[in-house]
Write an enzyme that holds these catalytic residues in place. Structure first.
Site, PDB file in Angstrom:
ATOM      1  N   GLU A  43      29.664  -6.202  38.939  1.00  0.00           N
ATOM      2  CA  GLU A  43      29.975  -6.840  40.218  1.00  0.00           C
ATOM      3  C   GLU A  43      30.079  -8.357  40.090  1.00  0.00           C
ATOM      4  OE1 GLU A  43      27.268  -5.363  43.222  1.00  0.00           O
ATOM      5  OE2 GLU A  43      28.233  -3.393  43.195  1.00  0.00           O
ATOM      6  N   GLU A  98      29.293   3.860  40.721  1.00  0.00           N
ATOM      7  CA  GLU A  98      28.049   4.065  41.460  1.00  0.00           C
ATOM      8  C   GLU A  98      28.381   4.554  42.862  1.00  0.00           C
ATOM      9  OE1 GLU A  98      25.409   0.724  41.745  1.00  0.00           O
ATOM     10  OE2 GLU A  98      25.757   0.114  39.667  1.00  0.00           O
TER      11      GLU A  98
END
Length: 305
Positions: free
Chosen positions: A121, A266
């Site tokens: 991220e 995820e």
């Protein structure tokens, strides 16, 4: 000791190949294996837990040598993490080669390492140094694998937050944030050249938490519902996860790229939360995992239960 349900965060290694229709060609489900917590079992005790839920793939957030050694001579595939703090160092091809030799090559072939996750991220941290180093670090790591003859069996990827999306609804209008498109182009070029997939972390719960009155709980939990129709494609979506995946495909296509697969690195649902975190219950979390397996099983994907 934490229960298996609390020990792992669930992750889908889902390979989705058709824009606007969400069809899965070949994939399996796996878990994220983190090390933040109290009274965690040692790696050798984790392996039976992974086998007990039928998982075949595990994503690590670092290159923990104890874990990498423990998974030797198992049938579990590992995605090894390279932390954000190492991106600047990994720009240098020699540093990347040293890292790959020390953290990947030394464990082969006993430990089945099939990927390296370079950063997590990164772009939505809005740190210019990290963002500028991401694609070069990926290129250096891939170059190191290439020089060692490991590039055919080990992919190089990074995981993005869904916050990279500037537009996500309707899915056909999906677009990346304008100020991230230069970075995205560089990363997509890399995926196109190396044949590696685009990984993204998707948590429909956060969208539901932000607008619980507008987004039906049934829609985000894969329960029976009327669905939502994309006004452009007229495709009917019965769950938010698939709609988010297609939005990512639209964003990739908008930048002119075709044939890059999207993987969900995820996903999940909180089993407990604060008073303002509506829907965060153990039952919802458990039911979501079970229901998400149903559509995937219909297209021959291994399921976590």
């Amino acid at each position: 000791m934490e229960s298996p349900r609390n020990l792992f965060s669930w992750v889908f290694f889902v390979l989705v190949s058709t824009l606007y229709a969400v069809r899965v060609s070949s994939a399996s489900l796996g878990i994220n294996y983190g090390q933040l917590g109290n009274n965690l079992p040692v790696p050798s005790e984790v392996i039976p837990l992974i086998h007990s839920i039928g998982a075949k793939r595990v994503k690590l957030f670092d290159a923990n040598p104890l874990i990498l050694r423990a998974f030797a001579n198992t049938d579990i595939e590992l995605m090894v993490g390279l932390g954000n703090e190492l991106l600047s160092e990994m720009r240098d091809p020699q540093n990347a080669l040293t890292w790959v030799k020390a953290n990947i090559q030394v464990y082969l072939p006993a430990t089945k390492i099939t990927g390296i996750m370079v950063g997590n991220e990164v772009l939505t941290l809005y740190n210019a140094d990290l963002s500028n180093n991401l694609a070069p670090a990926m290129q250096s790591i891939y170059g190191a694998l290439l020089s060692l003859g490991l590039h055919k069996n080990i992919s190089v990827v990074t995981a993005h937050s869904f916050n990279i999306m500037g537009v996500s609804y309707p899915p056909s209008a999906g677009a990346f944030e304008q100020d991230l498109r230069e970075y995205m182009t560089e990363i997509l070029n890399f995926h196109e050249q190396t044949g590696s997939p685009f990984y993204i972390n998707l948590y429909p719960y956060f969208a539901y938490k932000g607008s619980p009155k507008e987004i039906p709980l049934h829609y985000v939990l894969f329960e029976t519902n009327g669905g939502f129709v994309d006004p452009t494609t007229h495709h009917l979506y019965y769950n938010m996860l698939f709609a988010q995946i297609d939005a990512v495909y639209s964003a990739i296509s908008l930048l002119g790229y075709k044939g890059i697969h999207v993987c969900v690195s995820e996903t999940g649902w909180p089993s407990k939360g604060d008073i303002d975190e509506v829907g965060a219950t153990l039952d919802n979390a458990a039911n979501l995992i079970e229901r998400q397996c149903i559509p995937f099983n219909s297209v021959a994907i291994n399921c976590l239960v």
